[in-house]
Scaffold this motif. Structure first.
Motif, PDB file in Angstrom:
ATOM      1  N   GLU A  61      68.580  74.445 123.129  1.00 11.57           N
ATOM      2  CA  GLU A  61      67.968  74.734 121.835  1.00 11.57           C
ATOM      3  C   GLU A  61      67.448  76.166 121.780  1.00 11.57           C
ATOM      4  O   GLU A  61      67.514  76.831 120.740  1.00 11.57           O
ATOM      5  N   ARG A  62      66.945  76.662 122.899  1.00  9.80           N
ATOM      6  CA  ARG A  62      66.470  78.055 122.943  1.00  9.80           C
ATOM      7  C   ARG A  62      67.628  79.028 122.742  1.00  9.80           C
ATOM      8  O   ARG A  62      67.511  80.009 122.007  1.00  9.80           O
ATOM      9  N   ASP A  64      70.613  78.277 121.383  1.00 13.60           N
ATOM     10  CA  ASP A  64      71.233  77.963 120.094  1.00 13.60           C
ATOM     11  C   ASP A  64      72.684  78.444 120.008  1.00 13.60           C
ATOM     12  O   ASP A  64      73.074  79.098 119.029  1.00 13.60           O
ATOM     13  N   HIS A  66      76.873  78.026 119.575  1.00 11.71           N
ATOM     14  CA  HIS A  66      77.748  77.144 118.804  1.00 11.71           C
ATOM     15  C   HIS A  66      78.339  76.066 119.707  1.00 11.71           C
ATOM     16  O   HIS A  66      78.449  74.913 119.337  1.00 11.71           O
ATOM     17  N   ARG A  90      76.485  71.105 119.567  1.00 12.85           N
ATOM     18  CA  ARG A  90      76.395  72.305 120.405  1.00 12.85           C
ATOM     19  C   ARG A  90      77.204  72.168 121.693  1.00 12.85           C
ATOM     20  O   ARG A  90      77.443  73.160 122.381  1.00 12.85           O
TER      21      ARG A  90
END
Length: 229
Positions: A61-62, A64, A66, A90
């Motif tokens: 998440e940090r 981010d 694709h 992701r």
């Protein structure tokens, strides 16, 4: 360019991936070695398995990205495999490097004689001490590599080894490469062999031992990059 999140097994931190990370970056990819809670520079902190799953999810998440390739070595396959189904779109691929694969309701110590490990954890304030140098013999490592692993290794949070995994779906449903290190045994476990029958799983082999990030980092970089294609 591919984003690789690299998670090493018991007793190891992000430092274990130094050569692999350098090789990935020199090839134009992004490498993100991750230290799990309680190990290396985060040593001494109690952590259960779900803490380690969240470590991996938080890192994705940090970043981010694709698409990300999650790489789990040895024990780390269990938190990485759980994180893989939680990061949704992701995820590009999971790569297990001679790793344990999560099974819903089972822990790292399930399925193998673990009484000695459990007693060791109880004797050492809830942590599993690193192996002695002699126990790395026959794994394709030089004396210098063994010395580095032993000197830099830190006790592993015992609760992460005994807490059961939580999965919603079978790992067979995710795009996966399983890397078998042949000096650690020529055949994958029966569980992994069954998963390799999935159309979404690919096998790979390295003619080395259980710690290829030290013994064959260039070859491991090659397999990781090929897995992302």
């Amino acid at each position: 360019m591919t984003h690789f999140v690299l998670v090493a097994g018991a007793w190891l931190g992000a430092w274990a991936w130094d050569e692999v990370a350098a090789g990935l970056r020199s090839a134009g990819d992004e490498a993100h070695p991750l230290t799990l809670t309680g190990l290396a520079e985060k040593r001494g902190r109690a952590a259960g398995l779900q803490t380690h799953v969240q470590d991996v999810v938080d890192e994705v998440e940090r970043l981010d990205p694709h698409e990300v390739v999650l790489v789990g070595h040895s024990y780390a396959g269990i938190p990485v495999g759980q994180a893989a189904e939680r990061i949704g779109g992701r995820l590009g691929r999971v790569v297990y490097v001679d790793a344990s694969v999560p099974r819903d309701g089972a822990c790292f110590l399930s399925g193998w004689p673990s009484d000695q490990v459990r007693r060791s954890i109880a004797r050492n304030d809830g942590f599993w001490p690193p192996l002695d140098a002699a126990e790395f013999a026959g794994q394709g490592l030089t004396d210098e590599q063994i010395a580095r692993i032993v000197s830099a290794g830190t006790p592993h949070p015992g609760a992460s080894l005994t807490e059961p995994a939580r999965l919603t779906h079978s790992p067979a449903e995710l795009p996966t490469t399983y890397v078998k290190c042949l000096l650690d045994g020529p055949e994958p476990s029966a569980e992994v062999a069954a998963l390799l029958t999935s159309e979404r799983w690919r096998p790979a082999e390295l003619d080395t031992g259980h710690w290829p990030m030290f013994s064959q980092p260039r070859e491991l970089v090659r397999i990781l990059r090929e897995s992302a294609v």
